[in-house]
Each structure stands twice: as C-alpha cells, then as structure tokens.
Design a protein around this motif. Structure first.
Motif, short mmCIF file in Angstrom:
data_model
loop_
_atom_site.label_atom_id
_atom_site.label_comp_id
_atom_site.label_asym_id
_atom_site.label_seq_id
_atom_site.Cartn_x
_atom_site.Cartn_y
_atom_site.Cartn_z
N PHE A 89 6.42 3.27 9.83
CA PHE A 89 6.76 1.87 9.55
C PHE A 89 6.66 1.51 8.07
O PHE A 89 7.40 0.65 7.58
CB PHE A 89 5.83 0.94 10.36
CG PHE A 89 4.45 0.82 9.78
CD1 PHE A 89 3.51 1.81 10.00
CD2 PHE A 89 4.10 -0.25 8.97
CE1 PHE A 89 2.25 1.74 9.42
CE2 PHE A 89 2.84 -0.34 8.39
CZ PHE A 89 1.91 0.66 8.62
N ASP A 90 5.72 2.17 7.36
CA ASP A 90 5.49 1.79 5.96
C ASP A 90 6.47 2.50 5.02
O ASP A 90 6.42 2.31 3.81
CB ASP A 90 4.04 2.06 5.54
CG ASP A 90 3.54 3.45 5.89
OD1 ASP A 90 4.07 4.07 6.83
OD2 ASP A 90 2.62 3.94 5.21
N HIS A 91 7.36 3.31 5.59
CA HIS A 91 8.38 3.98 4.79
C HIS A 91 9.80 3.53 5.17
O HIS A 91 10.76 3.90 4.51
CB HIS A 91 8.23 5.51 4.93
CG HIS A 91 6.89 5.98 4.43
ND1 HIS A 91 6.72 6.65 3.24
CD2 HIS A 91 5.64 5.82 4.95
CE1 HIS A 91 5.42 6.90 3.05
NE2 HIS A 91 4.74 6.40 4.08
N VAL A 92 9.89 2.73 6.24
CA VAL A 92 11.20 2.20 6.66
C VAL A 92 11.16 0.68 6.82
O VAL A 92 12.04 0.08 7.43
CB VAL A 92 11.68 2.82 8.01
CG1 VAL A 92 11.83 4.33 7.87
CG2 VAL A 92 10.74 2.47 9.17
N GLY B 292 5.88 12.42 -0.32
CA GLY B 292 5.75 11.58 0.87
C GLY B 292 4.28 11.52 1.28
O GLY B 292 3.39 11.38 0.42
N ASP B 293 4.01 11.66 2.57
CA ASP B 293 2.62 11.62 3.05
C ASP B 293 2.09 13.01 3.39
O ASP B 293 1.09 13.14 4.10
CB ASP B 293 2.52 10.72 4.30
CG ASP B 293 2.63 9.23 3.96
OD1 ASP B 293 2.70 8.90 2.77
OD2 ASP B 293 2.61 8.43 4.92
N ALA B 294 2.72 14.09 2.87
CA ALA B 294 2.23 15.44 3.15
C ALA B 294 0.82 15.60 2.58
O ALA B 294 -0.04 16.26 3.16
CB ALA B 294 3.16 16.49 2.56
N ILE C 227 0.82 -1.22 0.00
CA ILE C 227 0.00 0.00 0.00
C ILE C 227 0.85 1.26 0.00
O ILE C 227 0.35 2.36 0.19
CB ILE C 227 -0.94 0.06 1.24
CG1 ILE C 227 -0.13 -0.04 2.54
CG2 ILE C 227 -1.98 -1.05 1.18
CD1 ILE C 227 -0.90 0.36 3.78
N VAL C 228 2.16 1.14 -0.20
CA VAL C 228 3.01 2.32 -0.10
C VAL C 228 3.93 2.40 -1.32
O VAL C 228 4.25 1.37 -1.93
CB VAL C 228 3.84 2.29 1.22
CG1 VAL C 228 4.95 1.26 1.16
CG2 VAL C 228 4.39 3.65 1.57
N ASN C 229 4.33 3.60 -1.69
CA ASN C 229 5.20 3.77 -2.85
C ASN C 229 6.63 4.06 -2.44
O ASN C 229 6.88 4.82 -1.50
CB ASN C 229 4.70 4.93 -3.72
CG ASN C 229 3.29 4.70 -4.21
OD1 ASN C 229 2.94 3.58 -4.61
ND2 ASN C 229 2.45 5.72 -4.17
N GLY D 281 3.22 9.19 -1.15
CA GLY D 281 3.52 7.95 -0.44
C GLY D 281 2.48 6.87 -0.67
O GLY D 281 2.77 5.69 -0.56
N HIS D 282 1.26 7.30 -0.94
CA HIS D 282 0.16 6.36 -1.17
C HIS D 282 -0.67 6.86 -2.33
O HIS D 282 -0.88 8.06 -2.48
CB HIS D 282 -0.70 6.24 0.09
CG HIS D 282 0.10 5.88 1.31
ND1 HIS D 282 0.40 4.59 1.66
CD2 HIS D 282 0.73 6.66 2.23
CE1 HIS D 282 1.15 4.59 2.75
NE2 HIS D 282 1.37 5.84 3.12
N GLY D 283 -1.13 5.94 -3.17
CA GLY D 283 -1.94 6.33 -4.32
C GLY D 283 -1.10 6.48 -5.57
O GLY D 283 0.13 6.42 -5.53
N THR E 289 11.34 10.30 3.51
CA THR E 289 10.42 11.43 3.69
C THR E 289 10.02 11.53 5.15
O THR E 289 9.77 12.61 5.67
CB THR E 289 9.15 11.25 2.83
OG1 THR E 289 8.48 10.03 3.20
CG2 THR E 289 9.49 11.21 1.34
N HIS E 290 9.94 10.39 5.83
CA HIS E 290 9.69 10.32 7.27
C HIS E 290 9.89 8.88 7.70
O HIS E 290 10.19 8.02 6.86
CB HIS E 290 8.31 10.86 7.64
CG HIS E 290 7.14 10.12 7.05
ND1 HIS E 290 6.98 9.90 5.69
CD2 HIS E 290 6.04 9.54 7.64
CE1 HIS E 290 5.84 9.25 5.47
NE2 HIS E 290 5.26 9.01 6.63
N GLY E 291 9.72 8.62 9.00
CA GLY E 291 10.12 7.32 9.50
C GLY E 291 9.01 6.35 9.85
O GLY E 291 9.26 5.35 10.52
ZN LIG Z 1 2.70 6.32 4.65
#
Ligand SMILES: [Zn+2]
Ligand SMILES: [Zn+2]
Length: 285
Positions: A90-93, A194-196, A38-40, A247-249, A86-88
C-alpha cells in the motif's frame, strides 16, 4: 474516470510520518528521491530532459504531492514515461490510480506481483507481533486488499531490461513480497532497493520519525518469506552498490553502504529476522 481502476476496499490514509516527509534529495544528477510521510519515491532521469520514470507511487492520498514534486523538478505539465513498482504494498502504490488516470502511462511490475495489482489476491495480513515499535503495532490497519490497475499494469520484460531506463536492469529480490524487484545500474553501481533492505528500523516509530540511519532487513511486519529475503540481500550485496535508495530511510552511499550491507548479510538472523512472529519458524533461522 476509468471504471476498471480501483483501490482495495480497505484503502485509507495512514497517520504515520517522519521528519524527512515532504523533502527530497538529488543523490545523483539523474536520481532524485523524495519522502512521502514514511516512504520514498524515486525519479530517474535528468531534469533537463523529459525522459524520466517514477519508481513507486507513495502513500495513500499523496497524488498531489507527487505531481508537484515532479513538476518542480521537470517543469509544469511534465509526466513520467512509466511508473515502475518495486512491489505492490500500500505504501508503494498509494497514489497510483490518480497518477495513472492523470497521465495514462504504463505501470510495470514483476509477474509474481500481478495478482495484488489486478484485483485478484490480498497480501498476507501484517504481523504486529514481531518485536518492534509503534509502526509494527499499527500494521493491522495497513491496507492489504488488492488494487486493480487492469491492463494499465504490465509485467517487466523477461530479459531483465527496465522500460525507459536504459542502463538499468531489474533484479528479482523476493521475500518481502513474492514479486519484489530492485533496480541496478552497472555503470555507476546505483541501486534502487525498494524494501529488500532499508536504512531505518522501520518497525520503530521514533526511529522512523528521526530517520536515524541504520541498516535493516525488509520491514518485518509485512515480510513473509525470510529465507528468500536473506537470499535477496545476498544478491544485492554481491553487486557492491555504491549508492542505494531504499523504500524507507535515507539514501546510503560509499563505505557506509558497503560495510552495512556486508554486516547485514553476515548477521542477517540477528539484524533482520524477528525473534518471533507468525511468518518466522525454525527453518528461517
Ligand atoms: Zn514499504
Ligand atoms: Zn513493502
């Protein structure tokens, strides 16, 4: 095995996925995005060179998938010059420890994200009460305890430059997390957000499954500072990006991106902020 590297003790596989999972897209000749569940993740750099970086590190237990995506695009044995976060969350690290151990490359993140990446501070607990669907309801199982990258993680340079990505600068876009950053290239107005903001209503499993494109603020269940999140979206809208990987989509481009971002700024309260939730109070609205 390097003993000073570890995931948090709540690290685990998360059983959520989308129809885009396992697929990738070349958005620009030097910009590639691949969906892990679910994450890019993004690969920035021309495939005919060995100069590229990885932006974000996927879901837990996805290291093999990320390595094969990279080797398919850049050749067997290829490795990025660095990993930029972009941030830490769980779905980005999710695969970062295996990747750092394999490649011994530096990881860069914003100074304010360091406590979550060096074993010091857990993220605030996700809020499953924000209205929304199954992903919000699943959020209490999401890992929030800090990973420890030791001295493999370094703060992004204060001058706004991005190591190994000439032409890009990092922009502090807090709200979803304190040290959240987006990456922007002035020359072609390419944005890695990211997820902004994201292009799918991330809280709803069926929308995540089908990846129906619809601009949204940061994923609600993990966003704790809505006034800051609003300012961050304004900052990004003002850059007038021509293409955005979120980050998503799915990636969003052109007029749809311009119009969607303007709408998100104008109607942030309605589109982005949950009507209720433990990180929402009257001052956010
Ligand atoms: Zn995310
Ligand atoms: Zn996040």
């Amino acid at each position: 095995m390097n003993n000073d590297l570890s995931y948090g003790d709540d690290y685990k596989y998360i059983p959520a996925t989308s129809i885009e999972s396992g697929t990738g897209k070349e958005i620009l000749p030097d910009l590639y995005s691949h969906t892990v569940q679910i994450v890019n993740i993004s690969l920035v750099g021309h495939p005919n060179t060995n100069e590229f970086v990885l932006v974000d590190a996927g879901m837990p237990h996805s290291a093999n998938e990320i390595i094969s995506v990279i080797e398919e695009r850049f050749g067997a044995g290829s490795q990025p010059k660095a990993i930029i976060l972009t941030h830490g969350h769980f779905d980005h690290v999710g695969a970062i420890i295996e990747l750092v151990q394999r490649w011994s490359v530096p990881v860069y993140a914003h100074e304010l994200e360091m406590p979550f990446l060096t074993g010091k501070t857990s993220y605030p607990e996700p809020d499953p009460t924000v209205e929304g669907g199954m992903i919000s309801k699943m959020s209490p199982m999401f890992p929030i305890n800090p990973i420890n990258l030791g001295d493999h993680v370094k703060p992004l340079p204060e001058d706004g430059s991005v190591p190994h990505l000439p032409g890009f600068r990092w922009i502090h876009t807090p709200g979803h997390s304190p040290g959240h950053v987006s990456l922007f290239r002035e020359e072609d107005k390419a944005l890695i957000a990211g997820d902004a903001f994201v292009t799918v209503k991330q809280e709803y499993l069926y929308k995540v499954l089908t990846q129906e494109q619809e601009i949204s603020g940061p994923p609600r269940y993990l966003t704790t500072d809505w006034p800051a999140a609003r300012e961050s979206v304004k900052k990004l809208e003002a850059l007038k990006p021509s293409v955005a990987i979120t980050g998503h989509g799915l990636p969003m481009t052109g007029g749809l991106l311009t119009d969607s971002l303007r709408k998100l700024v104008e109607e942030f309260d309605r589109i982005a902020i949950p009507a209720h939730g433990k990180y929402v109070d009257k001052s956010s609205k």
